[in-house]
Design a protein around this motif. Sequence first.
Motif, mmCIF file in Angstrom:
data_model
loop_
_atom_site.group_PDB
_atom_site.id
_atom_site.type_symbol
_atom_site.label_atom_id
_atom_site.label_comp_id
_atom_site.label_asym_id
_atom_site.label_seq_id
_atom_site.Cartn_x
_atom_site.Cartn_y
_atom_site.Cartn_z
ATOM 1 N N GLY A 1 -7.470 12.403 -2.543
ATOM 2 C CA GLY A 1 -8.790 12.995 -2.701
ATOM 3 C C GLY A 1 -9.484 12.440 -3.928
ATOM 4 N N GLY A 2 -10.104 13.297 -4.700
ATOM 5 C CA GLY A 2 -10.858 12.851 -5.860
ATOM 6 C C GLY A 2 -10.035 12.825 -7.129
ATOM 7 N N ARG A 3 -8.721 12.797 -6.968
ATOM 8 C CA ARG A 3 -7.904 12.938 -8.164
ATOM 9 C C ARG A 3 -7.731 11.647 -8.943
ATOM 10 N N GLY A 4 -8.226 10.550 -8.381
ATOM 11 C CA GLY A 4 -8.168 9.287 -9.110
ATOM 12 C C GLY A 4 -6.778 8.929 -9.563
ATOM 13 N N VAL A 5 -5.904 8.755 -8.597
ATOM 14 C CA VAL A 5 -4.484 8.616 -8.880
ATOM 15 C C VAL A 5 -4.167 7.528 -9.891
ATOM 16 N N ALA A 6 -4.728 6.338 -9.621
ATOM 17 C CA ALA A 6 -4.264 5.158 -10.357
ATOM 18 C C ALA A 6 -4.336 5.343 -11.869
ATOM 19 N N GLY A 7 -5.489 5.763 -12.342
ATOM 20 C CA GLY A 7 -5.626 5.834 -13.783
ATOM 21 C C GLY A 7 -5.314 7.210 -14.348
ATOM 22 N N SER A 8 -4.883 8.123 -13.516
ATOM 23 C CA SER A 8 -4.696 9.505 -13.971
ATOM 24 C C SER A 8 -3.337 9.677 -14.627
ATOM 25 N N GLY A 9 -3.033 10.888 -14.927
ATOM 26 C CA GLY A 9 -1.776 11.152 -15.621
ATOM 27 C C GLY A 9 -0.608 11.342 -14.697
ATOM 28 N N VAL B 1 0.852 -1.191 0.000
ATOM 29 C CA VAL B 1 0.000 0.000 0.000
ATOM 30 C C VAL B 1 0.881 1.231 0.000
ATOM 31 N N THR B 2 0.625 2.139 -0.908
ATOM 32 C CA THR B 2 1.322 3.421 -0.875
ATOM 33 C C THR B 2 0.291 4.517 -0.673
ATOM 34 N N ALA B 3 0.762 5.716 -0.418
ATOM 35 C CA ALA B 3 -0.155 6.819 -0.140
ATOM 36 C C ALA B 3 0.329 8.082 -0.839
ATOM 37 N N VAL B 4 -0.637 8.864 -1.294
ATOM 38 C CA VAL B 4 -0.317 10.143 -1.918
ATOM 39 C C VAL B 4 0.173 11.102 -0.842
ATOM 40 N N ASP B 5 1.248 11.795 -1.174
ATOM 41 C CA ASP B 5 1.853 12.722 -0.232
ATOM 42 C C ASP B 5 1.950 14.067 -0.943
ATOM 43 N N GLY B 6 0.972 14.932 -0.692
ATOM 44 C CA GLY B 6 0.961 16.217 -1.373
ATOM 45 C C GLY B 6 0.859 16.004 -2.873
ATOM 46 N N GLY B 7 1.861 16.441 -3.603
ATOM 47 C CA GLY B 7 1.821 16.324 -5.060
ATOM 48 C C GLY B 7 2.615 15.147 -5.580
ATOM 49 N N LEU C 1 16.402 4.221 -4.615
ATOM 50 C CA LEU C 1 15.562 3.270 -3.889
ATOM 51 C C LEU C 1 14.212 3.861 -3.496
ATOM 52 N N THR C 2 13.865 5.017 -4.028
ATOM 53 C CA THR C 2 12.535 5.591 -3.792
ATOM 54 C C THR C 2 11.964 6.107 -5.107
ATOM 55 N N PRO C 3 11.354 5.213 -5.908
ATOM 56 C CA PRO C 3 10.737 5.686 -7.156
ATOM 57 C C PRO C 3 9.576 6.633 -6.845
ATOM 58 N N LEU C 4 9.481 7.710 -7.618
ATOM 59 C CA LEU C 4 8.480 8.744 -7.335
ATOM 60 C C LEU C 4 7.672 9.071 -8.576
ATOM 61 N N HIS C 5 6.403 9.383 -8.360
ATOM 62 C CA HIS C 5 5.550 9.937 -9.407
ATOM 63 C C HIS C 5 5.051 11.302 -8.960
ATOM 64 N N ARG C 6 4.962 12.215 -9.922
ATOM 65 C CA ARG C 6 4.366 13.509 -9.655
ATOM 66 C C ARG C 6 2.916 13.462 -10.107
ATOM 67 N N LEU D 1 4.547 3.953 -6.826
ATOM 68 C CA LEU D 1 3.207 3.885 -7.423
ATOM 69 C C LEU D 1 3.018 2.624 -8.260
ATOM 70 N N THR D 2 4.005 2.337 -9.113
ATOM 71 C CA THR D 2 3.801 1.211 -10.034
ATOM 72 C C THR D 2 3.908 -0.135 -9.335
ATOM 73 N N GLU D 3 4.548 -0.172 -8.195
ATOM 74 C CA GLU D 3 4.707 -1.434 -7.468
ATOM 75 C C GLU D 3 3.560 -1.690 -6.493
ATOM 76 N N ALA D 4 2.783 -0.647 -6.202
ATOM 77 C CA ALA D 4 1.778 -0.778 -5.146
ATOM 78 C C ALA D 4 0.513 -1.448 -5.661
#
Lengths: 377, 331
Positions: B128-136, B107-113, B146-151, B118-121
């Motif tokens: 919130g309502g930003r629909g992370v998984a399928g969004s851009g 399980v991962t969690a959105v942290d601000g922006g 050792l800490t892959p990040l998505h914006r 993300l891809t491993e979780a």
Amino acid sequence: MDLADSAEEAGFRARLREWLGKALPTLPPRPSPADWPGRRAYDLGWQRMLYDAGYGHVHWDAPPGVRLVFLEETEKAGAPYVGANFVGLLHAGPTVAAEGTQAQRARWLPPILRGEEVWCQGFSEPGAGSDLAALRTRAWRDGDHYVVTGSKIWTSHAEVADWCELLVRTDPEAPRHHGITWLALPMDTPGITVRPLRTLAGSTEFAEVFLDEVRVPADHRVGEENDGWRVTMVTLSFERGTAFAGEVVACRRVLGELAQEARHNGRWDDPALRRRLGRLNAEFRALWRLAQWNVSAAEASGGVPGLAGSVFKLRYAQARQDLYDTAADVLGDAALDLDRPWVLDRLTSLSYTIAAGTSQIQRNIVGERILGLPKGR
Amino acid sequence: MRFQLSGDQRALRDGVREVLARRFGPRELRAAADRPPALDRALWRALGDAGFFALRLPESEGGVGLGLPEAVLAFEEAGRVLLPGPLIATHLAAGRVPGAATGEAVVTAVDGGRVEWLTEADVVEGGGGRGVAGSGAVALRSVDPLTPLHRLPAAPAVSAGPEAVPDPVAVLLTAAEQLGGATRACELAVQHARTREQFGQPIGGFQAVKHLCAELLVRVEVARAAVYGAAVTADPADIATARLLADEAAVRGARDCLQVYGGMGFTWEAEVHLVLKRAWCAPDVPGAARRVRSCWRASCCPERVAGASACTDGRRPGGVSMIVASTDHTA
């Protein structure tokens, strides 16, 4: 891990708080900082009150946790500091208790506890500061006396002291840590000259002490001849241990007062200042936790404050200086006015990274004796 | 007061340390840094089996039933070996997200922006309502291998509502990880200073180096007292204090360690850079400045003095929510 009082600590805290509430209003007015006889009488009188109420021994034989409660509660209640009793209660006394004969303990300890006699410390010399073992004040044996010639410096309360715990060199040929002897010197002995030193804060907090063929009875020696270095080091950790813990409580109070002043004079509108105040708040909160941690560690290991005192003192000295530099930031131009609060404290805070072992010496202690790094320059 | 580790707590710390040393030692750390970031699922399940994620879950719900102090000790050990993965998010999801407690789900969690791993979780929380998984969500080239990040696109303004304020437990566990990283930096620096010789002697004999090491230890010890204290009280101002000092101890500690290492510190081969980069990656929410202010507000503001005295005994119910209350109306 538990931060709550034990039953013993809670009971002690409640009794002490109740007693302080009754005792403090009966104290005479505080003497002016320049009135040395007045300060002596005031500090001794406070120790006498503590003694009569059963708190005279707290620094010596209470468990470290109880001692921390004592420091916390007396500070919160605004009680007097240890003051002129510092050396007697926190170094010379514990040294005599640990290393003295039965007769020596009976002679010197009760008057310290009853607030009757003041001790000062004759360790540092003009040529022996951080390098204390370089001390050169000489003592020769002459019958049942030692004859002492030399000079000491940074001796707090020398003007009003009855006794001086004195380190002298009795064997100049021996390796330098092995030729030192610990003597109790009566300060009214002929041949002693005390010359007050004025600090940068303008007051005379300490003095130079000149010794010219001063005769000290041989039975005033604590420990063996030439064993004075070890005798002294046994209790030196007291000075760096929890002695400063109560001051952290005071610093947190000052921080709250600074915030109020900043709101009052408009400085609060500066986000950089608010950030500094918040940073200091975190700092002193953490230092209090570190004091609690160290005290608990001391309790677990038999009651003697250890090398952790050096870690605490390093950080606390810096934090205290930051606090009063921030106070100057709050005060603005008023920081140049000696009659304003905190201005004198800012000056005296400058001694904290020097007195009782400079920060550089503390870093050597931490590096060599805690981290195991090699000795060297 | 007995503000030292209990026997059980020491045993728990040693147990976690032993498992991690076996499964993720310096060799595994270096190997992980040399390949594209991928979560070791077997290790994740082993952590689950060891109770790492279910540590604070009640025994009635299949957890270990321990408290914040024990969790802090476990996360400190994880930080000390730079264990990769969204450990805190998974730990916090235990009991809520199926499989999190046992290490079967990541399980991962959105942290601000931003969001890590993300891809491993398997599950992404927050946002919130930003629909992370399928969004851009856009992958960054993360500074920490050792800490892959998505914006995340269209991050809301910083002054979002209370929802944007992190769980105080997450803040404290981050502080614990940072404390572990700081400890690692100190251990590495001291080890190097003892053994590396120049001018015919170990460099730790030179005061310029020795004093850097001493300050490393001082920062670690102060941070440790703050983190453990906050774990006992769960007081919001204590947690803010812990995070502030642990961050400093980790970042400055890694920098000083790098300096002690000299030229070796600037190489990929030495692990020092991984300590520093991990320390940089700690979630910066709600922001250092606000953390300081919350620390301030919770205790020193004149109008809060009463509240502070009520919460310093650590038994104020719901005390952990105070950091939320104290951060949503900043000056």
